[in-house]
Structure formats: structure tokens, C-alpha cells
Design an enzyme around this catalytic site. Sequence first.
Site, PDB file in Angstrom:
ATOM      1  N   TYR A  35       0.825  -1.197   0.000  1.00 35.33           N
ATOM      2  CA  TYR A  35       0.000   0.000   0.000  1.00 35.33           C
ATOM      3  C   TYR A  35       0.868   1.260   0.000  1.00 35.33           C
ATOM      4  O   TYR A  35       1.363   1.702   1.048  1.00 35.33           O
ATOM      5  CB  TYR A  35      -0.934   0.021   1.209  1.00 35.33           C
ATOM      6  CG  TYR A  35      -1.868  -1.171   1.307  1.00 35.33           C
ATOM      7  CD1 TYR A  35      -2.217  -1.922   0.188  1.00 35.33           C
ATOM      8  CD2 TYR A  35      -2.405  -1.561   2.536  1.00 35.33           C
ATOM      9  CE1 TYR A  35      -3.074  -3.012   0.280  1.00 35.33           C
ATOM     10  CE2 TYR A  35      -3.273  -2.641   2.633  1.00 35.33           C
ATOM     11  CZ  TYR A  35      -3.591  -3.363   1.501  1.00 35.33           C
ATOM     12  OH  TYR A  35      -4.434  -4.443   1.602  1.00 35.33           O
ATOM     13  N   HIS A  39       0.053 -12.276   1.340  1.00 36.10           N
ATOM     14  CA  HIS A  39      -0.694 -11.297   0.553  1.00 36.10           C
ATOM     15  C   HIS A  39      -0.768 -11.693  -0.919  1.00 36.10           C
ATOM     16  O   HIS A  39       0.249 -11.696  -1.620  1.00 36.10           O
ATOM     17  CB  HIS A  39      -0.027  -9.921   0.685  1.00 36.10           C
ATOM     18  CG  HIS A  39      -0.899  -8.778   0.279  1.00 36.10           C
ATOM     19  ND1 HIS A  39      -0.427  -7.486   0.190  1.00 36.10           N
ATOM     20  CD2 HIS A  39      -2.217  -8.713  -0.047  1.00 36.10           C
ATOM     21  CE1 HIS A  39      -1.414  -6.686  -0.165  1.00 36.10           C
ATOM     22  NE2 HIS A  39      -2.503  -7.413  -0.331  1.00 36.10           N
TER      23      HIS A  39
END
Length: 326
Positions: free
Chosen positions: A54, A141
Site C-alpha cells: 500500500y 498477501h
Amino acid sequence: MRRLGRSGVEVTPLGFGAASIGNLYTALDDRQAHDTVAAAWQRGIRYFDTAPHYGLGLSERRLGAALREHDRAAYTVSTKAGRRLEPADGADGTGDDLAHGFAVPATHRRVWDFSADGVRRSLEASLTRLGLDRVDIVYLHDPDDHAEQAFHEGYPALERLRGEGVVGAIGAGMNQTEMLTRFVRDTDVDVVLCAGRYTLLDRSAATALLPLAAERGVSVVLGGVFNSGLLADPRPEATYNYGRAPDELLARAARMKAVAERHGTTLRAAALAFSAAHPAVACVLTGPRSAAEVHDCADQFAARVPVEFWQELRESGLLSTEEGPS
């Protein structure tokens, strides 16, 4: 607070997804990011989810800075492993990372790495960016294209970290259900994070993932409950799963919104209530970009959605008879 699986880690029913403060799509300044996290704290949110992906670490840095004002024992933080950040060769800070969805300079590149060493190195770097001595949860992830390494190297590394007490709970976070179902079935994860697959428009997680998680005592955290925007505001330019919303789904969401308004509620409140109602779901994440959006999310989450709304959705074929809150 709700406990994740058999771990000792607890989360609030409404959580904060911190991709937004990593400059997802458009840039925020540091003050707006801080004020957004502060508003979440004010509204009783105590679970915060982030990732190196992110904003090339910007989300972790901003989240850590905002949470530093609070007692570490008072909140739960998760981050993710699988994309290590390495300095980009020749990066001068003038390029951007918008190809990956983030309005930040392309100073680093993401390296897929679900090896045991990669997981540990990723976690160490995350702790440095967060300014914390520990995180509570680590997810693998998006291992979609790296299944074998994730299951045979990355997951065992997480098990060891949990066994050593370095983290309290482990899991995987993805935008699909098939591999998450495999994690629930074949490993000893505490939690899975499923984005966009149990919503008013996409109930695919209900087929196998959610029933199996409930059976095995694995908690589910849901992200993407607005399907990246369509269920928040079904207008012609709305996005669905990070792309332009198909006309058929736009029309379906608009019909749901009209039903909600007839019953004195909002589509946002209904979307949150639907996703939160499944017994396997421990927490729903939203990704507000401002203090005002935090307050709106918290208000919508707390709102009562009339039973007559669900009845009309079923009668009109927008939900099947067995779906949704009773």
C-alpha cells in the site's frame, strides 16, 4: 472485541483498512491521513490493517505514526508478506506508482517472495516502517500465482513466527475464495482476509469458504464490502472490483439503493450489515480516506437495517430466500 480463531488476538467488528492512507488512487497529505486514523480511534475502531504494497510502505509509515499516540496494548495491527520492497534501480523520485494503483513516487519495486526468508525480511521491514516492536497478525498477501511457495515455504514460516510468539495470529489475504478455502482446509491459519467476495453483489464466498471457516473455527475478515465503490454510490462512473462497473451490476445496485431508501435506510448500511451478519465473519474492513468518511462508515455500520428491506430484496429476486440477515 472478537477473538480470531483459536488465537488470543481480538479485533473490533468494524476495522480500518489502511490502503487509503497509502495514497490509493489519489494522494492524501500526512495531516489528512493522521486525522483519518484519529477519527477511527475516536469511533472505537481498534483493528487496523495495512501492507507494504500500500503506497510502497507509505501506509505502514503513516499508520504507525498515528497509532504511536496510543497504548500498544489497546489496538490490533495486521500487515502482510509476499511483496518485498527493494529500491528501484536509478529511481529519482519523479516516476509514479499509479500502475499499481497508488499515487506515490516509484522509489521502490515490489518483489514477489513467499520464501521463509522473504517472509521474515518483509516482516522486519514492516516493523521498522510502523515503528512497532510487534504486529498482531500477518497475512500472506495475494499468493494467487505463487501457491506452491506460499504453502510450502511462506505458510510454515508464519507458523514458526506464531510458535515463537513473534505474531499472535496468521492467515492469508486475497481477492478470491478458492485458495483461501485451501488455506482453511489444509493449514492451521487463524484467520483469512477475503476482499470483495461476500457482498450484496458477489456472494461467492458463501459457497465453500464461509461454511468451511465456520466448521473449522477459522475467523474471516471481510474487505471490499462496497466492491470498490459501486455499493457505496451506484452512479454511472462507479467502480466495481477496481474497474468500471458493468451496466448490469450498476442497475442491480441502483435497484437495491431504491429499496433501501423506501425503507428509510441506505445502501451503504445494508452492504455493511449483509457482510457482517455471517457467523464466520469476525470483522468488516472499510477504507475511509477522511475523518468524514470514517464517521459515515461508523454511523452506517451502527444503523439498524429494517427487516422489511431484506424481505423486499428476497421477494424481488435481488437476494435468494436463504441469504442475508433474518
